[in-house]
Motif scaffolding. Structure first.
Motif, PDB file in Angstrom:
ATOM      1  N   THR A   4      -8.831  85.347  94.209  1.00 43.66           N
ATOM      2  CA  THR A   4      -8.809  84.600  95.463  1.00 43.66           C
ATOM      3  C   THR A   4      -9.555  83.292  95.264  1.00 43.66           C
ATOM      4  N   LYS A   5      -8.905  82.184  95.634  1.00 42.29           N
ATOM      5  CA  LYS A   5      -9.536  80.870  95.515  1.00 42.29           C
ATOM      6  C   LYS A   5     -10.277  80.511  96.795  1.00 42.29           C
ATOM      7  N   PHE A   6     -11.486  80.005  96.624  1.00 41.60           N
ATOM      8  CA  PHE A   6     -12.224  79.424  97.738  1.00 41.60           C
ATOM      9  C   PHE A   6     -12.367  77.926  97.476  1.00 41.60           C
ATOM     10  N   THR A   7     -12.945  77.201  98.404  1.00 40.04           N
ATOM     11  CA  THR A   7     -13.027  75.746  98.280  1.00 40.04           C
ATOM     12  C   THR A   7     -13.734  75.335  96.988  1.00 40.04           C
ATOM     13  N   HIS A   8     -13.188  74.326  96.365  1.00 37.22           N
ATOM     14  CA  HIS A   8     -13.707  73.708  95.151  1.00 37.22           C
ATOM     15  C   HIS A   8     -13.567  74.649  93.961  1.00 37.22           C
ATOM     16  N   SER A   9     -14.653  75.024  93.304  1.00 37.26           N
ATOM     17  CA  SER A   9     -14.560  75.779  92.051  1.00 37.26           C
ATOM     18  C   SER A   9     -14.864  77.258  92.191  1.00 37.26           C
ATOM     19  N   CYS A  10     -14.990  77.742  93.396  1.00 34.86           N
ATOM     20  CA  CYS A  10     -15.340  79.139  93.619  1.00 34.86           C
ATOM     21  C   CYS A  10     -14.106  80.031  93.615  1.00 34.86           C
ATOM     22  N   VAL A  11     -14.152  81.084  92.803  1.00 38.95           N
ATOM     23  CA  VAL A  11     -13.081  82.083  92.805  1.00 38.95           C
ATOM     24  C   VAL A  11     -13.704  83.476  92.859  1.00 38.95           C
ATOM     25  N   ARG A  12     -12.954  84.404  93.429  1.00 39.82           N
ATOM     26  CA  ARG A  12     -13.378  85.799  93.559  1.00 39.82           C
ATOM     27  C   ARG A  12     -12.345  86.670  92.857  1.00 39.82           C
ATOM     28  N   LEU A  13     -12.821  87.573  91.996  1.00 38.66           N
ATOM     29  CA  LEU A  13     -11.953  88.486  91.272  1.00 38.66           C
ATOM     30  C   LEU A  13     -12.279  89.913  91.702  1.00 38.66           C
ATOM     31  N   GLU A  14     -11.232  90.697  91.974  1.00 41.24           N
ATOM     32  CA  GLU A  14     -11.413  92.085  92.400  1.00 41.24           C
ATOM     33  C   GLU A  14     -10.601  92.996  91.499  1.00 41.24           C
ATOM     34  N   LYS A  15     -11.256  94.089  91.056  1.00 44.32           N
ATOM     35  CA  LYS A  15     -10.606  95.015  90.134  1.00 44.32           C
ATOM     36  C   LYS A  15     -11.307  96.368  90.208  1.00 44.32           C
ATOM     37  N   ASP A  16     -10.550  97.420  90.370  1.00 50.84           N
ATOM     38  CA  ASP A  16     -11.086  98.782  90.370  1.00 50.84           C
ATOM     39  C   ASP A  16     -12.258  98.945  91.333  1.00 50.84           C
ATOM     40  N   GLY A  17     -12.178  98.293  92.480  1.00 55.90           N
ATOM     41  CA  GLY A  17     -13.220  98.405  93.485  1.00 55.90           C
ATOM     42  C   GLY A  17     -14.430  97.525  93.243  1.00 55.90           C
ATOM     43  N   ALA A  18     -14.454  96.765  92.141  1.00 55.61           N
ATOM     44  CA  ALA A  18     -15.574  95.868  91.828  1.00 55.61           C
ATOM     45  C   ALA A  18     -15.190  94.425  92.155  1.00 55.61           C
ATOM     46  N   VAL A  19     -16.208  93.617  92.447  1.00 55.09           N
ATOM     47  CA  VAL A  19     -15.991  92.216  92.821  1.00 55.09           C
ATOM     48  C   VAL A  19     -16.871  91.314  91.956  1.00 55.09           C
ATOM     49  N   LEU A  20     -16.246  90.314  91.355  1.00 54.95           N
ATOM     50  CA  LEU A  20     -16.941  89.318  90.535  1.00 54.95           C
ATOM     51  C   LEU A  20     -16.623  87.945  91.107  1.00 54.95           C
ATOM     52  N   VAL A  21     -17.654  87.129  91.328  1.00 56.50           N
ATOM     53  CA  VAL A  21     -17.488  85.801  91.925  1.00 56.50           C
ATOM     54  C   VAL A  21     -18.000  84.749  90.949  1.00 56.50           C
ATOM     55  N   ILE A  22     -17.236  83.683  90.788  1.00 55.15           N
ATOM     56  CA  ILE A  22     -17.621  82.590  89.896  1.00 55.15           C
ATOM     57  C   ILE A  22     -17.855  81.318  90.714  1.00 55.15           C
ATOM     58  N   ASP A  23     -18.990  80.688  90.492  1.00 57.56           N
ATOM     59  CA  ASP A  23     -19.343  79.375  91.040  1.00 57.56           C
ATOM     60  C   ASP A  23     -19.264  79.249  92.570  1.00 57.56           C
ATOM     61  N   PRO A  24     -20.032  80.057  93.295  1.00 58.22           N
ATOM     62  CA  PRO A  24     -20.115  79.879  94.756  1.00 58.22           C
ATOM     63  C   PRO A  24     -21.037  78.714  95.095  1.00 58.22           C
ATOM     64  N   GLY A  25     -20.488  77.517  95.159  1.00 58.63           N
ATOM     65  CA  GLY A  25     -21.287  76.306  95.338  1.00 58.63           C
ATOM     66  C   GLY A  25     -21.364  75.833  96.770  1.00 58.63           C
ATOM     67  N   THR A  26     -22.014  74.696  96.955  1.00 61.00           N
ATOM     68  CA  THR A  26     -22.300  74.177  98.296  1.00 61.00           C
ATOM     69  C   THR A  26     -21.051  73.774  99.066  1.00 61.00           C
ATOM     70  N   PHE A  27     -19.955  73.479  98.370  1.00 63.16           N
ATOM     71  CA  PHE A  27     -18.713  73.128  99.057  1.00 63.16           C
ATOM     72  C   PHE A  27     -17.917  74.372  99.469  1.00 63.16           C
TER      73      PHE A  27
END
Length: 220
Positions: A4-27
């Protein structure tokens, strides 16, 4: 794996009930992206890639949340919590696991903005050999062709020709845009027209993702 893409460079990955988030920044929609997250990966210390205050709140609220990031980021986050064993400093050319996710790191340095502006550490992440998030760099993973690549579409440190060359060099099957918060609707039209065209010429599918839009990413 759901991306799932969020604004700017933040993405969320979901797999087997786990969640990994990359670069949750100010934008980005930090609280929404981090809801139920187990792991956060930060590419570098610029605030548009990690919001120290809001991530600190999330770490305090969830004692199970862990963070992997360059050392400069870890040092600052350590000021927000007492159990700093949940904070892991990473560098390039390493591997680790985060729940069901396998992670490999690449790069090491932020793209040059200007010779008078010191460079900082930047770590790109390949998740499950399936998704590559380069942070603020056009480093291409060595020895690995990643089928899905997130491309920094627009930045003070890049030009459109470098974006296109990066996509060509990765030989990815599909590309989605990140690092796009400074583009207007007109800007998107100009940049994406060329990026999509040249991606297709070299056999890569470029697709624009809106904020909160999700796609399935297939892993091996």
């Amino acid at each position: 794996m759901l991306l799932t893409k969020f604004t700017h460079s933040c993405v969320r990955l979901e797999k087997d009930g786990a969640v990994l988030v990359i670069d949750p920044g100010t934008f980005s929609e930090v609280e929404e992206a981090l809801r139920g997250a187990d792991t956060v990966l930060i590419t570098h210390e610029h605030p548009d890639h990690y919001d120290a205050e809001r991530l600190g709140v999330a770490l305090s609220a969830d004692p199970e949340l862990t963070v992997h990031a360059p050392g400069q980021v870890i040092e600052k986050l350590a000021e927000h919590i007492t159990d700093t064993d949940r904070l892991h400093a990473v560098s390039a050319d390493t591997t680790f696991t985060a729940g069901p996710f396998s992670v490999a790191t690449y790069g090491g340095q932020h793209a040059l903005i200007h010779p008078l502006i010191p460079t900082i550490a930047n770590v790109g992440y390949v998740i499950d050999d399936a998704v590559f998030h380069p942070g603020d760099s056009f480093t291409v993973p060595h020895g690995l062709t990643v089928p899905t690549v997130l491309v920094p579409l627009h930045a003070p440190w890049s030009k459109m020709s470098e974006v296109i060359d990066f996509i060509i060099a990765t030989r990815a099957q599909r590309v989605y845009q990140i690092h796009d918060a400074l583009l207007s609707e007109t800007g998107f039209g100009v940049v994406e027209k060329q990026v999509k065209h040249f991606s297709q010429v070299y056999g890569t599918e470029y697709r624009h993702l809106d904020t909160r839009e999700s796609v399935e990413v297939h892993t091996a």
